[in-house]
Design a protein around this motif. Sequence first.
Motif, PDB file in Angstrom:
ATOM      1  N   PHE A 156       0.853  -1.176   0.000  1.00  0.00           N
ATOM      2  CA  PHE A 156       0.000   0.000   0.000  1.00  0.00           C
ATOM      3  C   PHE A 156       0.895   1.234   0.000  1.00  0.00           C
ATOM      4  O   PHE A 156       1.896   1.289   0.738  1.00  0.00           O
ATOM      5  CB  PHE A 156      -0.898   0.039   1.239  1.00  0.00           C
ATOM      6  CG  PHE A 156      -2.071  -0.898   1.170  1.00  0.00           C
ATOM      7  CD1 PHE A 156      -3.105  -0.688   0.280  1.00  0.00           C
ATOM      8  CD2 PHE A 156      -2.152  -1.993   2.019  1.00  0.00           C
ATOM      9  CE1 PHE A 156      -4.191  -1.551   0.217  1.00  0.00           C
ATOM     10  CE2 PHE A 156      -3.224  -2.859   1.966  1.00  0.00           C
ATOM     11  CZ  PHE A 156      -4.255  -2.638   1.063  1.00  0.00           C
ATOM     12  N   THR A 161       0.655   5.160   0.853  1.00  0.00           N
ATOM     13  CA  THR A 161      -0.220   6.118   1.526  1.00  0.00           C
ATOM     14  C   THR A 161       0.468   7.473   1.628  1.00  0.00           C
ATOM     15  O   THR A 161       1.653   7.608   1.361  1.00  0.00           O
ATOM     16  CB  THR A 161      -0.594   5.632   2.943  1.00  0.00           C
ATOM     17  OG1 THR A 161       0.572   5.650   3.781  1.00  0.00           O
ATOM     18  CG2 THR A 161      -1.154   4.218   2.904  1.00  0.00           C
ATOM     19  N   THR A 218      -3.714   4.602  -1.771  1.00  0.00           N
ATOM     20  CA  THR A 218      -5.039   4.807  -1.187  1.00  0.00           C
ATOM     21  C   THR A 218      -4.990   5.758   0.001  1.00  0.00           C
ATOM     22  O   THR A 218      -3.980   5.857   0.695  1.00  0.00           O
ATOM     23  CB  THR A 218      -5.642   3.463  -0.732  1.00  0.00           C
ATOM     24  OG1 THR A 218      -6.976   3.683  -0.249  1.00  0.00           O
ATOM     25  CG2 THR A 218      -4.820   2.811   0.351  1.00  0.00           C
ATOM     26  N   LEU A 269      -6.088  -0.916   4.507  1.00  0.00           N
ATOM     27  CA  LEU A 269      -4.853  -1.409   5.123  1.00  0.00           C
ATOM     28  C   LEU A 269      -5.165  -2.416   6.223  1.00  0.00           C
ATOM     29  O   LEU A 269      -4.461  -3.416   6.382  1.00  0.00           O
ATOM     30  CB  LEU A 269      -4.042  -0.251   5.701  1.00  0.00           C
ATOM     31  CG  LEU A 269      -3.142   0.523   4.728  1.00  0.00           C
ATOM     32  CD1 LEU A 269      -3.962   1.259   3.687  1.00  0.00           C
ATOM     33  CD2 LEU A 269      -2.239   1.494   5.477  1.00  0.00           C
ATOM     34  N   SER A 271       0.213  -6.785   4.692  1.00  0.00           N
ATOM     35  CA  SER A 271       0.744  -6.080   3.533  1.00  0.00           C
ATOM     36  C   SER A 271       1.859  -5.139   3.986  1.00  0.00           C
ATOM     37  O   SER A 271       2.036  -4.870   5.174  1.00  0.00           O
ATOM     38  CB  SER A 271      -0.368  -5.285   2.845  1.00  0.00           C
ATOM     39  OG  SER A 271      -0.924  -4.352   3.748  1.00  0.00           O
ATOM     40  N   ILE A 329       3.700  -1.370   3.813  1.00  0.00           N
ATOM     41  CA  ILE A 329       3.204  -0.003   3.688  1.00  0.00           C
ATOM     42  C   ILE A 329       4.345   0.942   3.333  1.00  0.00           C
ATOM     43  O   ILE A 329       5.362   0.998   4.027  1.00  0.00           O
ATOM     44  CB  ILE A 329       2.530   0.465   4.990  1.00  0.00           C
ATOM     45  CG1 ILE A 329       1.357  -0.456   5.332  1.00  0.00           C
ATOM     46  CG2 ILE A 329       2.045   1.913   4.851  1.00  0.00           C
ATOM     47  CD1 ILE A 329       0.762  -0.198   6.708  1.00  0.00           C
TER      48      ILE A 329
END
Length: 241
Positions: free
Chosen positions: A36, A38, A198, A204, A210, A212
């Motif tokens: 992810f 962010t 996202t 998340l 996952s 980050i």
Amino acid sequence: MTGAIARFDNVGLRYGTDREVLCDVSFSLFAGQFYFLTGASGAGKSSLLRMLYLAQRPSRGVISLFGTDAVSLPRDRLPGFRRRIGVVYQDYRLVPHLSAFDNVALPLRMAGMDERDVARPVADMLAWVGLADRMAARPASLSGGEQQRVAIARAVIGRPELLVADEPTGNVDSDMAVKLLRLFEALNRLGTTVVVATHDMNLLQRLPDSLIMRLDKGRMSDPTGALRYPPKRQTPLGAGL
């Protein structure tokens, strides 16, 4: 396959004479992982993704993709590399005169798939994203959320090695967002490296294992400690979905 498929080393990006949008960004993406991306609006997420899918060259630094220097890649080799990357754009970029079916079929046809083999996977993919009854519709007659789902189906239909998604759940409800996340997870389980930008922190939490990446004012932080070396833990994704 656990090697790095993408690497940024001290990458900087500026537009014109403005200050750098991205500054000294360094990280690696490892095959088969789910990431992810962010950060606040304006942090540089979309600019980073554009460099990752070869739509933008950096102002400085080194980008390696699939073991090749992507910065100096000749233009005639770009199409071949881009076919290995699935992209979900924020603005969808559907072909307006094509139906939903033909938009999703486009990557398969460009890859030279026999037309007899196109119909079934495209129909299955559109059914998966809830558009089985909208296959003949053109983008102008689809809602924003429906267009987003067509764009996602098109991005994943060819099972790319790398999937890059820029706010892919921004125009769908929470139930569809979870369903789309499961689609990305299923693709990841088949070996595709996935990068999802996202603002939705709930996503998340859906995939607690996952990795980050966080951008703050154009600089990268690594809260998971796994962007330079392969993660030590290979926990199955999505156990909590």
